[in-house]
Design a protein around this motif. Structure first.
Motif, PDB file in Angstrom:
ATOM      1  N   SER A 113     -14.888  15.588   8.898  1.00 31.31           N
ATOM      2  CA  SER A 113     -13.854  14.553   8.797  1.00 31.31           C
ATOM      3  C   SER A 113     -13.142  14.659   7.452  1.00 31.31           C
ATOM      4  O   SER A 113     -11.915  14.582   7.371  1.00 31.31           O
ATOM      5  N   SER A 139       0.811  -1.220   0.000  1.00 31.37           N
ATOM      6  CA  SER A 139       0.000   0.000   0.000  1.00 31.37           C
ATOM      7  C   SER A 139       0.844   1.270   0.000  1.00 31.37           C
ATOM      8  O   SER A 139       0.387   2.316   0.444  1.00 31.37           O
ATOM      9  N   ARG A 198      -2.383   6.689  -4.698  1.00 32.29           N
ATOM     10  CA  ARG A 198      -1.050   6.118  -4.905  1.00 32.29           C
ATOM     11  C   ARG A 198      -0.846   4.852  -4.072  1.00 32.29           C
ATOM     12  O   ARG A 198       0.206   4.656  -3.455  1.00 32.29           O
ATOM     13  N   ARG A 225      -2.196   4.094  -1.294  1.00 35.91           N
ATOM     14  CA  ARG A 225      -2.542   4.249   0.125  1.00 35.91           C
ATOM     15  C   ARG A 225      -4.048   4.346   0.307  1.00 35.91           C
ATOM     16  O   ARG A 225      -4.774   4.679  -0.626  1.00 35.91           O
ATOM     17  N   LEU A 226      -4.485   4.123   1.516  1.00 33.16           N
ATOM     18  CA  LEU A 226      -5.900   4.317   1.799  1.00 33.16           C
ATOM     19  C   LEU A 226      -6.229   5.798   1.856  1.00 33.16           C
ATOM     20  O   LEU A 226      -5.381   6.636   2.144  1.00 33.16           O
ATOM     21  N   SER A 227      -7.491   6.122   1.568  1.00 30.16           N
ATOM     22  CA  SER A 227      -7.997   7.488   1.719  1.00 30.16           C
ATOM     23  C   SER A 227      -9.156   7.454   2.694  1.00 30.16           C
ATOM     24  O   SER A 227     -10.082   6.648   2.536  1.00 30.16           O
ATOM     25  N   LEU A 228      -9.097   8.343   3.669  1.00 32.98           N
ATOM     26  CA  LEU A 228     -10.133   8.399   4.698  1.00 32.98           C
ATOM     27  C   LEU A 228     -11.533   8.407   4.099  1.00 32.98           C
ATOM     28  O   LEU A 228     -12.419   7.663   4.527  1.00 32.98           O
ATOM     29  N   GLU A 229     -11.756   9.277   3.109  1.00 38.59           N
ATOM     30  CA  GLU A 229     -13.112   9.481   2.606  1.00 38.59           C
ATOM     31  C   GLU A 229     -13.678   8.225   1.942  1.00 38.59           C
ATOM     32  O   GLU A 229     -14.891   7.966   2.034  1.00 38.59           O
ATOM     33  N   SER A 236     -10.711  17.537   6.968  1.00 38.88           N
ATOM     34  CA  SER A 236      -9.376  17.403   7.575  1.00 38.88           C
ATOM     35  C   SER A 236      -8.636  16.176   7.046  1.00 38.88           C
ATOM     36  O   SER A 236      -7.628  15.753   7.601  1.00 38.88           O
ATOM     37  N   SER A 237      -9.142  15.585   5.946  1.00 39.47           N
ATOM     38  CA  SER A 237      -8.480  14.397   5.376  1.00 39.47           C
ATOM     39  C   SER A 237      -7.189  14.780   4.669  1.00 39.47           C
ATOM     40  O   SER A 237      -6.964  15.949   4.327  1.00 39.47           O
ATOM     41  N   ASN A 238      -6.367  13.772   4.427  1.00 35.20           N
ATOM     42  CA  ASN A 238      -5.118  14.004   3.679  1.00 35.20           C
ATOM     43  C   ASN A 238      -5.404  14.654   2.327  1.00 35.20           C
ATOM     44  O   ASN A 238      -4.663  15.535   1.888  1.00 35.20           O
ATOM     45  N   TYR A 239      -6.467  14.192   1.651  1.00 35.29           N
ATOM     46  CA  TYR A 239      -6.814  14.743   0.342  1.00 35.29           C
ATOM     47  C   TYR A 239      -7.064  16.244   0.439  1.00 35.29           C
ATOM     48  O   TYR A 239      -6.520  17.032  -0.340  1.00 35.29           O
ATOM     49  N   ASP A 275      -4.781  10.136   7.614  1.00 29.31           N
ATOM     50  CA  ASP A 275      -5.882   9.209   7.297  1.00 29.31           C
ATOM     51  C   ASP A 275      -5.638   7.806   7.881  1.00 29.31           C
ATOM     52  O   ASP A 275      -6.528   7.209   8.483  1.00 29.31           O
TER      53      ASP A 275
END
Lengths: 246, 246
Positions: free
Chosen positions: B199, A13, B151, B153-157, B202-205, A180
């Motif tokens: 939420s 990941s 990329r 990685r996980l995304s919070l949303e 404030s996510s990485n995105y 995240d």
């Protein structure tokens, strides 16, 4: 420092470049991390994480046969011709004291290899959780908790352990600015952290390997902070940098 | 049926073979999924998800220039020479009605391509959440909620949206036998689901693209179940299989 920590959900990941110059905690609760911690606790001199049997054979040719043991599993089963499987319970003091362990596992050792650009790599599990938390509290750099997972997928037990680390570091109060991955791990820990053993007993891993991996192994790996061992990779060998046994 | 559902945390967190013959819900909340749902809601005839600019150019040569539009972004920015970016708010009825949209995005369209062995692929977002839940309630096969992530990685949303779907399907009571991925998504939703907008803000995105993606876009994509549109991929084109606008 909590905002400098992210959690990667599996060894696939991230891109290797994302790891460069960061501190990594590699987490493979079932069972590579737990086995490494246990072997060092029981006096093993060090652990060499190998990616496949070919590599294990090559390295072993350069070592005195009495100085090392080969441990490893493929899909949960001890590899033919190896001294030990990947059960921490096999790595007793009688067996591993003074030896170097060559460890070949499905996901954990591969995860370590994918982190080769890191500034430092330490090995985390429930067994040495407090030691990890204490170490990170005093570290002033970006930290990635890299969960080994399974075939690229996330594993409940690894994210739960990462969540426990995050939870301790922020004392249960995760700031809005957390990454995240930290939020995901924290959420899982809040939901399932009050009964880790039962959560792990119903995990995909436990179900998948129920005929191969003993319940004793699962229960052993769920124990929290039974040792201060802090395995770290230095020049190709994983040794205890807390040094309590030396 | 909840025990037949798993959540994959990013487009890289599975092997393509793992998807074979399963039903996939592809989730890329910010913004590919939300844009597809919105374009279809506003009368677009269909969406072709393309992986890169070369492919978009090749396909467009075979189409009547008036019949389609090119939409897409690279790292959040509209691609040079394209008609539209990847903002759902640009895909208004005036602009897209009757057109086929060729959509090229960083993670979402790549996620769809990695699911090519699936039995069926539908597209999920907060905007059409109830439609997704209703569809899955009546489906008798294994389901994978594939989060696009970023990329690898996980995304919070995306995990939050998957968690919301899981939460609705089990009516807030997740069984012990649920899969690891479902538990992780459910835990995140329980923690952050009562304030999705904050939420996600404030996510990485949102932090990464704060100078490029407007707050209006984020707020729009956080709205739950504002449409019954159910985008599904059939023979290379994504169309609404609920058919409310037809």
């Amino acid at each position: 420092m909590i905002n400098q920590i992210d959690v990667f959900s599996s060894a696939h990941s991230f891109k290797e470049e994302d790891i460069r110059d960061k501190a990594v905690v590699m987490i493979d609760v079932l069972r590579a991390s737990s086995t490494m911690v246990t072997a060092l606790q029981n006096g093993a001199k060090g652990i060499i994480a190998v990616e496949d049997m070919d590599e294990a054979s090559k390295i072993s040719h350069n070592l005195d046969a009495k100085s090392f043991m080969m441990s490893g599993e493929k899909n949960g089963v001890t590899i033919d011709g190896y001294d030990l499987g990947n059960s921490p319970l096999e790595h007793t003091e009688d067996v591993v004291n003074g030896k170097t362990i060559m460890l070949n596992t499905t996901n954990g050792t591969k995860a370590i290899r994918r982190c080769s650009l890191a500034d430092q790599i330490i090995v985390g599990s429930f067994l040495n959780l407090d030691a990890i938390v204490e170490y990170l509290q005093n570290l002033d750099e970006e930290v990635l908790l890299v969960c080994a997972g399974w075939r690229g997928r996330l594993s409940l037990e690894d994210i739960l352990c990462a969540g426990n680390i995050i939870y301790e570091l922020c004392e249960g109060d995760l700031p809005n600015e957390a990454r995240d991955g930290a939020k995901v791990a924290f959420g899982l820990y809040e939901k399932f952290g009050d009964d880790i053993e039962n959560s792990i007993k119903s995990s995909n891993y436990a179900v998948r390997l129920k005929d191969i991996v003993s319940e004793d192994d699962l229960e052993y790996c769920c124990q929290r902070s039974i040792t201060d061992i802090l395995p770290a990779l230095k020049e190709g060998i994983i040794t205890d940098i807390n040094g309590k046994k030396q």
